[in-house]
Scaffold this motif. Structure first.
Motif, PDB file in Angstrom:
ATOM      1  N   THR A   1      -7.397  -5.382  16.938  1.00  0.00           N
ATOM      2  CA  THR A   1      -7.821  -5.148  15.146  1.00  0.00           C
ATOM      3  C   THR A   1      -6.663  -4.465  14.649  1.00  0.00           C
ATOM      4  N   SER A   2      -6.033  -3.514  15.290  1.00  0.00           N
ATOM      5  CA  SER A   2      -5.109  -2.658  14.604  1.00  0.00           C
ATOM      6  C   SER A   2      -3.649  -3.408  14.425  1.00  0.00           C
TER       7      SER A   2
ATOM      8  N   ALA B   1      -4.413  -5.828  11.505  1.00  0.00           N
ATOM      9  CA  ALA B   1      -4.319  -5.294  10.292  1.00  0.00           C
ATOM     10  C   ALA B   1      -2.920  -4.929   9.729  1.00  0.00           C
ATOM     11  N   ARG B   2      -1.904  -4.839  10.763  1.00  0.00           N
ATOM     12  CA  ARG B   2      -0.632  -4.558  10.353  1.00  0.00           C
ATOM     13  C   ARG B   2       0.107  -5.760  10.219  1.00  0.00           C
TER      14      ARG B   2
ATOM     15  N   TRP C   1     -12.269  -0.670  13.813  1.00  0.00           N
ATOM     16  CA  TRP C   1     -10.984  -0.688  13.121  1.00  0.00           C
ATOM     17  C   TRP C   1     -10.518   0.855  13.199  1.00  0.00           C
TER      18      TRP C   1
ATOM     19  N   VAL D   1      -7.003  -9.645   5.575  1.00  0.00           N
ATOM     20  CA  VAL D   1      -7.168  -8.148   6.422  1.00  0.00           C
ATOM     21  C   VAL D   1      -8.167  -7.317   5.366  1.00  0.00           C
ATOM     22  N   SER D   2      -7.736  -7.266   3.990  1.00  0.00           N
ATOM     23  CA  SER D   2      -8.442  -6.640   2.928  1.00  0.00           C
ATOM     24  C   SER D   2      -9.996  -7.133   2.809  1.00  0.00           C
TER      25      SER D   2
ATOM     26  N   LEU E   1     -11.891  -5.817   6.073  1.00  0.00           N
ATOM     27  CA  LEU E   1     -12.057  -4.277   5.836  1.00  0.00           C
ATOM     28  C   LEU E   1     -13.275  -4.041   5.204  1.00  0.00           C
TER      29      LEU E   1
END
Length: 226
Positions: A33-34, A37-38, A73, A45-46, A49
């Motif tokens: 997930t990291s 997210a990157r 996350w 991604v937004s 989250l």
């Protein structure tokens, strides 16, 4: 033989799929997930989250979903000190009490601190002390569960190491409170640590029972069983 033992001791600091399955697979999920997210699509991604946020609006409608999803996350990504801390702390805790119990400590702290910080927000909005936008604040991450795990793990330490670890963690949390950048998270962190400390007696019993099960059976025990 001595070299093998020397290698095995630091190796126990990191998770493996046989010895610490919960920490190992959870760490892989967080890694995935990291990275997404990157490097993933920013709009997606937004949205993910926001959908995982344990804000008041989500807790009132889909509480179980967001309480689990928010722990998938890492706020700040892999560069966050919480990411490394989680791997080390959960590995140590799981080796002492087992995977299911380590997961229970982590989730218990995550849920307790989340509710303890978000429920007052809802009450303040109802009372007119906060704007309705406060019901939709972005709130996710592993820090509450990590700090509860730290508190629980220190119950297995000797008095001096326990005091040293708690003093260092408390100083770190105090600096966050003084900075006052994210009041809800900053107050949730000490609450999570206290939740872990409160579970210390139970964690000690779990560790003792696990150690007893691992201890080789002696002649007296075999005679009793027979």
């Amino acid at each position: 033989m001595a070299a093998a033992r020397a290698f095995a001791r630091p190796a126990r600091l990191v998770p493996d799929p046989r010895g610490t399955p919960f920490t190992f697979w959870y760490a892989l999920v967080l890694l995935g997930t990291s990275l997404y997210a990157r490097y993933g699509d920013p709009a997606t991604v937004s949205a993910l989250l926001r959908g995982s946020s344990t804000d008041v609006a989500h807790l009132a409608t889909v509480p179980l979903l967001v309480l689990v999803a928010s722990a998938l996350w890492v706020a700040g990504g892999l560069a966050s000190p919480y990411a490394l801390g989680l791997v080390l702390v959960l590995t140590a805790l799981e080796r002492r009490v087992g995977g299911l119990r380590a997961a229970a400590v982590f989730l218990g702290g995550h849920v307790t601190a989340t509710l303890a910080t978000e429920i007052p927000v809802g009450l303040w909005v109802v009372a007119g002390r906060l704007p309705e936008t406060s019901l939709h604040r972005l709130d996710y991450g592993i820090s509450f569960g990590l700090l509860a795990s730290v508190g629980a793990l220190t119950a297995l330490f000797r008095p001096l190491p326990r005091a040293a670890v708690l003093a260092g963690v408390s100083a770190f949390l105090l600096l966050d409170l003084l900075a006052y950048e994210d009041p809800l998270s900053d107050w949730g962190h000490p609450l999570a640590l206290l939740a872990g400390l409160a579970g210390g007696p139970v964690v000690r019993r779990w560790a003792h029972a696990r150690e007893e099960r691992r201890r080789p059976e002696g002649p007296r025990e075999r005679m009793r069983r027979e």
